[in-house]
Design an enzyme around this catalytic site. Structure first.
Site, short mmCIF file in Angstrom:
data_model
loop_
_atom_site.label_atom_id
_atom_site.label_comp_id
_atom_site.label_asym_id
_atom_site.label_seq_id
_atom_site.Cartn_x
_atom_site.Cartn_y
_atom_site.Cartn_z
N CYS B 156 -45.20 28.33 -6.74
CA CYS B 156 -46.54 28.65 -7.22
C CYS B 156 -46.84 27.92 -8.54
CB CYS B 156 -46.71 30.16 -7.38
SG CYS B 156 -45.41 30.98 -8.30
N TYR B 157 -45.91 27.99 -9.48
CA TYR B 157 -46.13 27.26 -10.73
C TYR B 157 -46.22 25.76 -10.48
CZ TYR B 157 -45.12 31.43 -13.65
OH TYR B 157 -45.15 32.65 -14.27
#
Lengths: 354, 354, 354, 354
Positions: B156-157
């Protein structure tokens, strides 16, 4: 020192004003003698803020229309919790009549009227006073605060940025260039502004940057960093709005003055930084230096006048990351103002704050 | 193309797994034929997740114990929504039996088993597969995804960082050095982990950094940046936990390759950046480039597969600030995995995602 | 049935209007042809609501000033998402020009202009229309909706109260007297009102009742209960504001028509209630009857048009407690309005809603 | 009265325990001399709870393993902040060695061991002590508390329900039958339980009833109502979980003993109720009776030991609605326990609480 000092608050219906009321009602050496609010004039504190009504005085103190001349006869010291640009109007007559003034707005934080105009987009309303105002950051200006007539209490973001950086900059441990401050603020930081963007539904389950890249608080941050560095400082500052009521979390990206390229050098530098912070803050009642196992968390400071500071060296990038957490309404505003008042009035510095 | 493809989910009871269920139940060209969960084996989807029970299939599909051999006979494609280190166990037999695999863990994101070991602290469980896995960032690897057997869906990051930087880096508009990524993530990013630090009371009214300075996701971020830059890249990355369910807001600090020292140069550079982003993303269905009046806000992307990107040049510091917002469970995880599936299966890329 | 129907929204900038936009943009059989908003006239949907801008039409549709005559030439059906008292002004000319109208305000929900005046404190603006309006609760008035020109879509609280009670009342299983409805609503229920009480800081970490004891929605609740009971019904209703964006949780206290004094009688009664609900709702696509192990939770319905219903008999008090959860903006407003439109237009009732 | 009293806390790592630490560290007449916690034994208060570390004693006090014999030699009074069923084990030896005990669990709240067994599903561990325990609701049992050795501090829900009802019931103004209590609690009410249902993502944006229809707290609520009514009382009680950290909002539905059928009778009854509450609570420091313009709001009591009470008569239904708000961890738990301690030790009742 056993007598109480009478104080007043102008603009007591915003969040900072309300927080001042909370702190001053509970303060052992202060009598809150006057509160003003155009909106609530005529009502008691208990009527406007039911949550204070268990306090004996809340039922007798009534909000009045703001009136500097009258105030000056009632109290020795006045807190101004007003919007930028409005504070100066009240500060001038209050000072003329001998009142001490602690201003929570930005009106007297800058030494230069030109910088004020650049960042606040209007002429400074009382430029003559700028030279006499003291920047109310007790950890830095304690002795000047002691004798001040006019204290400009720092902004919430500046406090969260300056306290972590200043000792390092003064000690020459970090470079004054390339500094980045990335800050996250609770919604009370915007004040009790009735605007669509601050509605519950607009803020809850939302995170967003704003005022990129030139927020007004940059002016006072850079002024104070420059004084510590002995040279102009320009920094990058990005504020974000997050869905909490209170709290500012700031993450700072700094370049150590000396490169470190391995674990040994990092450990050595780490000790210097630690010693620097210890020297600056070990005896400060409101600065909490965290150890290597803890990082700042706003929930540990909300409701208190404490700022938490932690740091990490990153041997991969050669950077120093410093993080701080504070309550924007307490250490970032009203608590710090009360701390200044304590110094000014000769009270114990923690009176009413612990 | 009108036939449906049978797919399965291993580990469907975590947040990413649940989000995959939501997306796949609604997908017009997919039949969700198998879901596994040790914890819920034997129960129907409707029993475990009442919110899906209005879907006709939710009452008939039952969670089963995870069993790669059985799965391979039931479905053509399997999503693995498992913890790091566990995915590989399932991927190997599934691939051997001819199943396509889209893995949402970190197990196949890195090209180097050594880097994996450095960041994940154990030997890679299936190093031979690393060379064949495709990094499932459709905006970058669309053509490779089309023919992949094993897709490593990005973290996600990393998604929130790579999509904004890659075009600029490839175009040589920003330097590959000194990059800082400051990210804020909702709590679902931690997964459905039953640990004290993720309790409501511990997260609500709290903001905190964590994993400073060396978060595991750095490994895949730097790998992909290096590929774009044609040289090793080391970045600074600081994740923070904020009290929202979903959403990542990333603020990136970048150095333009060419200095700009006045408004004219800034305007010129701004046009180049704008052109670069337009070239990269104007036709991408899930990238929303914001104009000069808007900044990203997680509430505008939550529940969707869209990533918002905005940028500002700061003539005071010479830096470029790029900001992105995405839903960590959709574009940051399950939505992106479905996007990869759409490409792989020859479906319209937006099927089931708009 | 394959043609699309052109529809418009008057007042598309509030929360209900925005939710209508979301649902209608995604609706397979509808073309959103007009949206009006005094505040945003001239801007595109994509400009006002960036989150819809990935939808192809969002960049071409522009908000216009509301103009009933013009609208009537552009669309076949109009949704009115306006404040109480304002809707009628638009409904009258639209109906005269042959447009079908689905009104989300309270203007046409009551059959009696006198009751309207009692609860809304002004004369009804178009009393002649009250007799022709159909109360848009599809589970109750489906056949009337089919042929309506004017649909008065129910309020959010009424929906959460009526759907659980009506079948029991019609079946004579509960008494029409002594009913208590205790409801908890997310803040979007107040609309996008820019008032101090709805600021983030005023709602977050706060729970409070309001409008005690006579909320306006009582009028339509009691009207519909009376129709089901065949006699006047007066109920107790207490709404509370809670810090979530969306969702209403209602807890109902009812007296079974026949006393039960032991476990056997309770079990018997429980079966009757279960049979009654099954008969009423087993085939309803948007009513989810929970089993004995589950209780409603707003997080399971948010974003959907589903209402969850559960019940418990208390042998200690002889009472029946029924609980419901819905999304106030979907089943409580815009989703239900779209459901009515589907019926009216002959679309599948779940079109665009699942 | 100027000497400090040494006190200890057993189970100081839960939310109630932590709140006791906060209150006792700041208490002017108490020395917090011992804190126990199996989990944290050996660590200082400052290490476990960084937020207390600015307090001078937080760095010297260390958590120890719980040991009743040792504690009895160290302190005069012990707070037990333990789960139900565990407190009794500690209370027995502490009392035998002459320690005073304030128990925050349910172990000593009931007068009947049979009722305890019915509601807590196991035999009472020390039934002999039930007769000597005093129910620590100072507004009701102040004189008994003064001389108690063992105080059973009330539950959070019971406090929010009993304080509003008891005066009315004792005065015969409301009937003891048909009472309904509908309560909304913040998540800290569940304690620091590391269970999936209390994770941030499971509670945030969620509202749900639980333990319907027979919550354990009914036992102590009904016991105390019966004592006030002079006859058995059975009530309906529905707790709900809402996404705030702290606060309970209770809405009570009561039947006045005398019917009122018009505005005059309502006004007359209203005066009686007002007089009844004034008589009971006007001089109570922690009960805030709201006027006709205000309703309770948890945000006005959070962090304080105050309970807010307001009421409304509904001439439409003939019912009396009474609403209360308290902080579940303060007036609902630890603050009330400190209030009892103040009475027991002869301190001013508000010491350390205002």
């Amino acid at each position: 020192m056993n007598e109480t000092v009478k104080v007043g608050i102008v603009g007591a219906s915003g969040y900072s004003g309300e927080e001042l009321v909370r702190l001053l009602l509970a303060h052992p050496q202060v009598e809150l003698a006057a509160v003003t609010s155009r909106q609530y004039a005529g009502q008691t504190l208990a009527q406007v803020f039911p949550k204070f009504s268990h306090h004996p005085r809340a039922k007798s103190i009534r909000f009045t229309e703001p009136n500097a001349s009258l105030l000056a006869t009632q109290v020795r010291l006045v807190f101004l919790a007003l919007p930028h640009g409005v504070s100066a109007e009240f500060a001038v007559p209050l000072l003329q009549q001998g009142c001490q003034v602690i201003d929570l707005s930005a009106d007297f934080r800058l030494r230069s009227a030109d910088v004020y105009k650049e960042f606040y987009a209007h002429d400074h309303p009382a430029p003559d006073l700028l030279a006499t105002a003291v920047y109310g950051l007790p950890e830095v200006y304690r002795s000047a605060i002691k004798n001040a007539m006019l204290i400009a209490s720092p902004g919430c973001y500046p406090t969260s940025i300056l306290l972590p950086i200043l000792p390092l900059l003064r000690a020459g441990l970090v470079k004054p260039t390339g500094i980045i401050a990335d800050s996250l603020s609770g919604v009370s930081g915007a004040g009790r502004k009735v605007e669509q963007e601050y509605l519950f539904v607009e803020c809850n389950e939302s995170v967003r940057p704003y005022a990129v890249p030139k927020h007004r608080h940059l002016s006072e941050i850079e002024q104070e960093l420059a004084l510590a560095a002995g040279a102009p400082v320009t920094i990058q500052f990005t504020p974000h709005l997050i869905p909490v009521n209170r709290g500012i979390l700031t993450t700072l990206y700094l370049a150590p003055a000396n490169h470190f390229t391995n674990a040994n050098e990092a450990a050595e530098l780490n000790e210097k930084i630690s010693a620097c912070y210890q020297a600056a803050y070990a005896s400060e009642p409101f600065v909490r230096l965290l150890d290597a196992k803890n990082l700042p968390d706003t929930k540990n400071v909300v409701g208190t006048n404490v700022i938490e500071i932690a740091w990490r060296l990153d041997p991969r990038t050669g950077r120093l990351i410093v993080m701080s957490a504070e309550d924007n309404l307490v250490k970032g505003a009203s608590g710090q103002a009360v701390q200044s008042m304590n110094i000014l009035c000769g009270f114990p510095e923690t009176a009413g704050l612990i």
